[in-house]
Enzyme design. Structure first.
Site, PDB file in Angstrom:
ATOM      1  N   ARG A   1      -0.652  -1.393  -8.630  1.00 50.27           N
ATOM      2  CA  ARG A   1      -2.061  -1.094  -8.347  1.00 50.27           C
ATOM      3  C   ARG A   1      -2.195   0.427  -8.469  1.00 50.27           C
ATOM      4  NH1 ARG A   1      -3.453  -1.201  -2.314  1.00 50.27           N
ATOM      5  NH2 ARG A   1      -3.476  -3.461  -2.487  1.00 50.27           N
TER       6      ARG A   1
ATOM      7  N   ASP B   1       0.844  -1.200   0.000  1.00 45.61           N
ATOM      8  CA  ASP B   1       0.000   0.000   0.000  1.00 45.61           C
ATOM      9  C   ASP B   1       0.876   1.246   0.000  1.00 45.61           C
ATOM     10  OD1 ASP B   1      -2.214  -1.618   0.230  1.00 45.61           O
ATOM     11  OD2 ASP B   1      -2.596  -1.162   2.335  1.00 45.61           O
TER      12      ASP B   1
ATOM     13  N   HIS C   1     -13.554   2.902  -7.775  1.00 48.38           N
ATOM     14  CA  HIS C   1     -15.009   2.646  -7.816  1.00 48.38           C
ATOM     15  C   HIS C   1     -15.671   3.645  -8.730  1.00 48.38           C
ATOM     16  CE1 HIS C   1     -13.240   2.094  -3.774  1.00 48.38           C
ATOM     17  NE2 HIS C   1     -13.739   0.881  -3.919  1.00 48.38           N
TER      18      HIS C   1
HETATM   19  P1  FDA Z   1     -13.948   8.553  -6.302  1.00 46.88           P
HETATM   20  O1  FDA Z   1     -13.465   9.018  -4.968  1.00 46.88           O
HETATM   21  O2  FDA Z   1     -14.126   9.560  -7.384  1.00 46.88           O
HETATM   22  O3  FDA Z   1     -15.260   7.725  -6.113  1.00 46.88           O
HETATM   23  C1  FDA Z   1     -16.044   7.263  -7.173  1.00 46.88           C
HETATM   24  C2  FDA Z   1     -17.375   6.783  -6.601  1.00 46.88           C
HETATM   25  O4  FDA Z   1     -17.145   5.599  -5.823  1.00 46.88           O
HETATM   26  C3  FDA Z   1     -18.028   7.756  -5.623  1.00 46.88           C
HETATM   27  O5  FDA Z   1     -18.843   8.669  -6.298  1.00 46.88           O
HETATM   28  C4  FDA Z   1     -18.789   6.838  -4.710  1.00 46.88           C
HETATM   29  O6  FDA Z   1     -20.026   6.467  -5.318  1.00 46.88           O
HETATM   30  C5  FDA Z   1     -17.911   5.620  -4.644  1.00 46.88           C
HETATM   31  N1  FDA Z   1     -17.022   5.645  -3.475  1.00 46.88           N
HETATM   32  C6  FDA Z   1     -15.714   5.962  -3.452  1.00 46.88           C
HETATM   33  N2  FDA Z   1     -15.209   5.841  -2.203  1.00 46.88           N
HETATM   34  C7  FDA Z   1     -16.239   5.450  -1.429  1.00 46.88           C
HETATM   35  C8  FDA Z   1     -16.374   5.146  -0.044  1.00 46.88           C
HETATM   36  N3  FDA Z   1     -15.363   5.235   0.812  1.00 46.88           N
HETATM   37  N4  FDA Z   1     -17.588   4.775   0.408  1.00 46.88           N
HETATM   38  C9  FDA Z   1     -18.658   4.670  -0.424  1.00 46.88           C
HETATM   39  N5  FDA Z   1     -18.593   4.951  -1.752  1.00 46.88           N
HETATM   40  C10 FDA Z   1     -17.402   5.333  -2.243  1.00 46.88           C
HETATM   41  N6  FDA Z   1      -5.242   4.932  -1.500  1.00 46.88           N
HETATM   42  C11 FDA Z   1      -3.970   5.203  -1.139  1.00 46.88           C
HETATM   43  O7  FDA Z   1      -3.631   6.372  -0.958  1.00 46.88           O
HETATM   44  N7  FDA Z   1      -3.067   4.192  -0.969  1.00 46.88           N
HETATM   45  C12 FDA Z   1      -3.395   2.888  -1.186  1.00 46.88           C
HETATM   46  O8  FDA Z   1      -2.544   2.014  -1.026  1.00 46.88           O
HETATM   47  C13 FDA Z   1      -4.718   2.592  -1.588  1.00 46.88           C
HETATM   48  N8  FDA Z   1      -5.109   1.310  -1.834  1.00 46.88           N
HETATM   49  C14 FDA Z   1      -6.346   1.085  -2.383  1.00 46.88           C
HETATM   50  C15 FDA Z   1      -6.702  -0.216  -2.759  1.00 46.88           C
HETATM   51  C16 FDA Z   1      -7.914  -0.439  -3.402  1.00 46.88           C
HETATM   52  C17 FDA Z   1      -8.268  -1.827  -3.828  1.00 46.88           C
HETATM   53  C18 FDA Z   1      -8.792   0.652  -3.663  1.00 46.88           C
HETATM   54  C19 FDA Z   1     -10.062   0.445  -4.396  1.00 46.88           C
HETATM   55  C20 FDA Z   1      -8.472   1.912  -3.240  1.00 46.88           C
HETATM   56  C21 FDA Z   1      -7.264   2.141  -2.585  1.00 46.88           C
HETATM   57  N9  FDA Z   1      -6.927   3.403  -2.130  1.00 46.88           N
HETATM   58  C22 FDA Z   1      -5.641   3.645  -1.727  1.00 46.88           C
HETATM   59  C23 FDA Z   1      -7.975   4.456  -1.994  1.00 46.88           C
HETATM   60  C24 FDA Z   1      -8.027   5.352  -3.216  1.00 46.88           C
HETATM   61  O9  FDA Z   1      -6.862   6.128  -3.298  1.00 46.88           O
HETATM   62  C25 FDA Z   1      -9.248   6.273  -3.180  1.00 46.88           C
HETATM   63  O10 FDA Z   1      -9.181   7.099  -2.046  1.00 46.88           O
HETATM   64  C26 FDA Z   1     -10.580   5.540  -3.154  1.00 46.88           C
HETATM   65  O11 FDA Z   1     -10.561   4.388  -3.931  1.00 46.88           O
HETATM   66  C27 FDA Z   1     -11.702   6.463  -3.702  1.00 46.88           C
HETATM   67  O12 FDA Z   1     -11.419   6.817  -5.020  1.00 46.88           O
HETATM   68  P2  FDA Z   1     -12.206   6.221  -6.302  1.00 46.88           P
HETATM   69  O13 FDA Z   1     -11.187   5.839  -7.297  1.00 46.88           O
HETATM   70  O14 FDA Z   1     -13.124   5.162  -5.887  1.00 46.88           O
HETATM   71  O15 FDA Z   1     -12.933   7.461  -6.927  1.00 46.88           O
END
Ligand code: FDA
Length: 302
Positions: A179, A129, A222
């Site tokens: 990732r 991570d 997501h």
């Molecule tokens: P965005 O924030 O734009 O969200 C898109 C949509 O997804 C939202 O509109 C909502 O509907 C839904 N959504 C997103 N987050 C949600 C939540 N918490 N609860 C409910 N709905 C939500 N970061 C990091 O700094 N270091 C790391 O090592 C990791 N590792 C990691 C592993 C995996 C498998 C994932 C999926 C994510 C991470 N992250 C991470 C977190 C990542 O950086 C980020 O903060 C979150 O994934 C939210 O960003 P999205 O890409 O989902 O887009």
């Protein structure tokens, strides 16, 4: 709102209070499998039955003593052994500060080496991570070093950092799996794009780069629009579903998860467990403040 949650996520007094409060633990079940390895394994088995792979995260970060770092390593070794014994398609995800980076680099390196070695011998993988930008150089240096000895590592790159394009090119060049996520920490504008629109744009650019030139990348988001752009990109470039995977967090956007699997793509869910849940939980609230309303409703029974 996002900034307030990320600020609270780093407050040690609140963390101590929350992690020892029996009431607070009832709140976390949406995002956290439970307090013990058994909980993570139970969820991993259920997901595997539905065609979804997992990455088990023993919650913990910024440990302050060697004893805590060694205890975290033992937890991960046990997880790798149990994953192998149960024939689960699972990796582990760890933070270098849970293995002692804040104590000493040697300690963290020795712990990480042992995990990578065990992951390699059990046919699994350690996903490193990425934490806040104060750790990026040291985390990537460790990943590069481990990759030169073991084929069991995955790096994490955050699209909000300006430096990430160069980091990804280097990881691609060395054949290190990545990732790709957007980034979950509070960063100054000197190192990261402050505006979501720029982060999203950079995410797509880096996603295309890892899909085209990377080694079995993980598209961790997501964001439905970006997932759609990924479908389109791999279709037009003839990149098969066996060449990459999607990753999502346990408890987030379950319908989108089902759609990905139904379309024949690989999906891995990040499944956290353990009692040091507070910082992880607060970062999830920061990502979507509507989660606070959801939790408030579940507390009041609405
Ligand atoms: P965005 O924030 O734009 O969200 C898109 C949509 O997804 C939202 O509109 C909502 O509907 C839904 N959504 C997103 N987050 C949600 C939540 N918490 N609860 C409910 N709905 C939500 N970061 C990091 O700094 N270091 C790391 O090592 C990791 N590792 C990691 C592993 C995996 C498998 C994932 C999926 C994510 C991470 N992250 C991470 C977190 C990542 O950086 C980020 O903060 C979150 O994934 C939210 O960003 P999205 O890409 O989902 O887009």
């Amino acid at each position: 709102m996002r900034g307030a949650f990320l600020y609270l996520s780093r407050q040690q007094n609140v963390r101590r209070f929350m992690e020892t409060s029996p009431q607070a633990q009832g709140l976390t079940s949406r995002f956290i499998a439970g307090l013990h390895l058994e909980d993570g394994l139970r969820v991993a088995k259920e997901l595997q039955a539905r065609g979804v792979m997992t990455s088990l995260d023993h919650l913990g970060e910024n440990v302050r003593t060697e004893a805590e770092a060694v205890a975290a390593k033992r937890q991960y070794l046990a997880a790798l052994d149990r994953i192998a014994a149960a024939a689960l398609s699972a990796t582990v995800s760890m933070k270098v500060t849970s293995l002692g980076l804040d104590v000493s680099e040697e300690l963290c390196r020795a712990n990480t080496d042992e995990l990578m070695s065990r992951a390699q011998s059990t046919g699994s993988r350690v996903e490193c991570d990425m934490e806040d930008s104060g750790y990026t150089d040291r985390t990537l240096a460790l990943v590069h070093e481990m990759h030169s000895k073991y084929a069991s590592t995955r790096a994490v790159i955050q699209a909000y950092l300006y430096r990430s394009e160069a980091d990804i090119e280097e990881l691609n060049r060395r054949g290190i799996p990545v990732r790709l996520c957007k980034g979950a920490y509070r960063e100054p504008a000197a190192v990261a794009w402050p505006d979501k629109v720029d982060v999203d744009r950079n995410y797509v650019k880096l996603m295309n780069a890892v899909l085209e030139r990377g080694s079995y990348p993980a598209i961790a988001t997501h964001d439905e629009a970006i997932v759609g752009q990924c479908f389109e990109f791999v279709r037009t470039r003839g990149i098969g579903p066996e060449r990459f995977e999607f990753q999502m967090l346990y408890g987030v956007r379950r319908k989108l998860q089902q759609q990905i699997v139904a379309r024949g793509f690989r999906l891995r869910l990040y499944v956290p467990y353990g009692d040091a849940w507070y910082p992880y939980f607060m970062r999830r609230l920061a990502e979507r403040p509507a989660n606070v309303l959801f939790l408030a409703r579940s507390l009041t029974g609405d």
